[in-house]
Design an enzyme around this catalytic site. Structure first.
Site, short mmCIF file in Angstrom:
data_model
loop_
_atom_site.label_atom_id
_atom_site.label_comp_id
_atom_site.label_asym_id
_atom_site.label_seq_id
_atom_site.Cartn_x
_atom_site.Cartn_y
_atom_site.Cartn_z
N ASP A 10 0.88 -1.17 0.00
CA ASP A 10 0.00 0.00 0.00
C ASP A 10 0.92 1.23 0.00
O ASP A 10 2.10 1.13 0.35
CB ASP A 10 -0.87 -0.04 1.28
CG ASP A 10 -1.66 1.22 1.46
OD1 ASP A 10 -2.29 1.69 0.49
OD2 ASP A 10 -1.64 1.77 2.59
N ASP A 12 -0.12 5.12 0.88
CA ASP A 12 -0.35 6.10 1.95
C ASP A 12 -0.32 5.41 3.31
O ASP A 12 -1.15 4.55 3.60
CB ASP A 12 -1.73 6.76 1.76
CG ASP A 12 -1.85 7.53 0.46
OD1 ASP A 12 -0.94 8.32 0.15
OD2 ASP A 12 -2.85 7.35 -0.26
N ARG A 50 -11.60 8.36 -2.70
CA ARG A 50 -11.89 9.76 -2.38
C ARG A 50 -13.40 10.00 -2.20
O ARG A 50 -13.83 10.60 -1.22
CB ARG A 50 -11.35 10.65 -3.52
CG ARG A 50 -11.24 12.11 -3.15
CD ARG A 50 -10.70 12.91 -4.34
NE ARG A 50 -9.43 12.38 -4.82
CZ ARG A 50 -8.88 12.69 -5.99
NH1 ARG A 50 -9.48 13.54 -6.80
NH2 ARG A 50 -7.73 12.16 -6.37
N SER A 117 -5.22 5.35 -4.30
CA SER A 117 -5.06 6.78 -4.59
C SER A 117 -4.86 7.09 -6.07
O SER A 117 -4.06 6.43 -6.75
CB SER A 117 -3.86 7.33 -3.82
OG SER A 117 -3.60 8.65 -4.22
N ASN A 119 -3.52 9.83 -6.84
CA ASN A 119 -2.31 10.66 -6.82
C ASN A 119 -1.03 9.81 -6.72
O ASN A 119 0.06 10.36 -6.54
CB ASN A 119 -2.35 11.62 -5.62
CG ASN A 119 -3.44 12.67 -5.76
OD1 ASN A 119 -3.41 13.48 -6.69
ND2 ASN A 119 -4.42 12.67 -4.87
N ASP A 171 -1.55 -0.66 6.08
CA ASP A 171 -1.78 -0.01 7.39
C ASP A 171 -3.28 0.07 7.70
O ASP A 171 -3.65 0.44 8.81
CB ASP A 171 -1.19 1.41 7.42
CG ASP A 171 -1.94 2.35 6.50
OD1 ASP A 171 -2.30 1.94 5.38
OD2 ASP A 171 -2.18 3.51 6.91
C1 BG6 Z 1 -5.76 5.76 -0.02
C2 BG6 Z 1 -5.84 6.52 1.28
O1 BG6 Z 1 -4.47 5.31 -0.23
O2 BG6 Z 1 -6.16 6.61 -1.11
C3 BG6 Z 1 -7.23 7.11 1.47
O3 BG6 Z 1 -5.54 5.65 2.37
C4 BG6 Z 1 -7.59 7.98 0.25
O4 BG6 Z 1 -7.26 7.86 2.66
C5 BG6 Z 1 -7.47 7.15 -1.03
O5 BG6 Z 1 -8.92 8.48 0.38
C6 BG6 Z 1 -7.77 7.97 -2.29
O6 BG6 Z 1 -6.77 8.92 -2.43
P1 BG6 Z 1 -6.75 10.08 -3.52
O7 BG6 Z 1 -5.30 10.53 -3.51
O8 BG6 Z 1 -7.14 9.48 -4.83
O9 BG6 Z 1 -7.71 11.13 -3.07
MG MG Z 2 -2.73 3.10 3.67
#
Ligand code: BG6
Ligand code: MG
Length: 212
Positions: A10, A12, A50, A117, A119, A171
């Site tokens: 993972d 984040d 998100r 994510s 991002n 996590d």
């Molecule tokens: C996960 C995070 O990795 O990504 C979440 O643990 C988050 O908290 C999710 O909401 C989506 O992320 P992003 O960057 O696309 O808004």
């Molecule tokens: Mg995580």
């Protein structure tokens, strides 16, 4: 560990501390909207997409907003989040994470990212890991976020390994559930206020070296 050829991380909260930035960005949005938000609500957002996170943050206020307004709120949160990301550099990659990744690579494991994510690519580039992993499966490539196993199954198939030959490092409770649903073994990283119900739990990524 027997028959493990690949490790799927993972992002984040495992590779980097961007989970803190997620917290700050959601908190800023919730404060503006006058909606209570604390670490306890935040812990439910780990691993969750998100838009699903926004629903959890809005809670009983969800019905007050149209789909269009929700899109705008998610974008607002993401802009705040990205302003934190913009200052990230390779120095934000913890030394023990860098060392662990390199040692695992030297031992011959295939290494991948499995993150909800959107991002992910930007974060990896900023940490200096843009070209490091053998496969990256992220929120831009999936339709169902954790606890659905889609992102981990995608990472495994990109690597060409079966779930029983890969291990997931997480996590988040939702992430461990996703790994289990995909029939992966799971190692949980224990942080404050968070104790994932995994096969094995460690405090720090560098403990992986002793286990694997
Ligand atoms: C996960 C995070 O990795 O990504 C979440 O643990 C988050 O908290 C999710 O909401 C989506 O992320 P992003 O960057 O696309 O808004
Ligand atoms: Mg995580």
């Amino acid at each position: 560990m027997n028959n493990i050829y690949a490790i799927i991380f993972d992002l984040d909260g495992v590779i980097c501390s961007t989970d803190r930035y997620h917290y700050l960005a959601w908190k800023a949005l919730a404060d503006r909207l006058g909606i209570p938000f604390d670490e306890q609500v935040n812990s439910q957002l780990r691993g969750v997409s998100r838009m699903e996170s926004l629903e959890i943050v809005l809670g009983e206020h969800s019905a007050d907003y149209s789909e269009e307004q929700k899109e705008a709120l998610a974008t607002e949160k993401n802009e705040i989040y990205k302003s934190y990301l913009s200052s990230m550099t390779p120095r934000d990659l913890p030394k023990e994470v860098r060392m662990t990744l390199h040692m695992l690579r030297q031992r011959g494991y295939l290494l991948a990212i499995g993150s909800s994510s959107k991002n992910t690519q930007q974060i990896l580039r900023q940490l200096g890991l843009g070209d490091f992993f053998d496969a990256i499966a992220d929120g831009t490539m999936i339709t169902k976020s954790k606890p659905d196993p889609e992102v981990f199954l995608l990472a495994a198939s990109m690597l060409g390994v079966s779930p029983e030959n890969a291990i997931v490092i997480e996590d988040a409770e939702s992430g461990v559930r996703a790994a289990k649903a995909g029939r992966f073994r799971a190692i949980g990283i224990r942080t404050e206020g968070n104790d994932p119900d995994s096969d094995i739990t460690v405090k720090n990524l560098k403990n992986l070296i002793d286990i694997l």
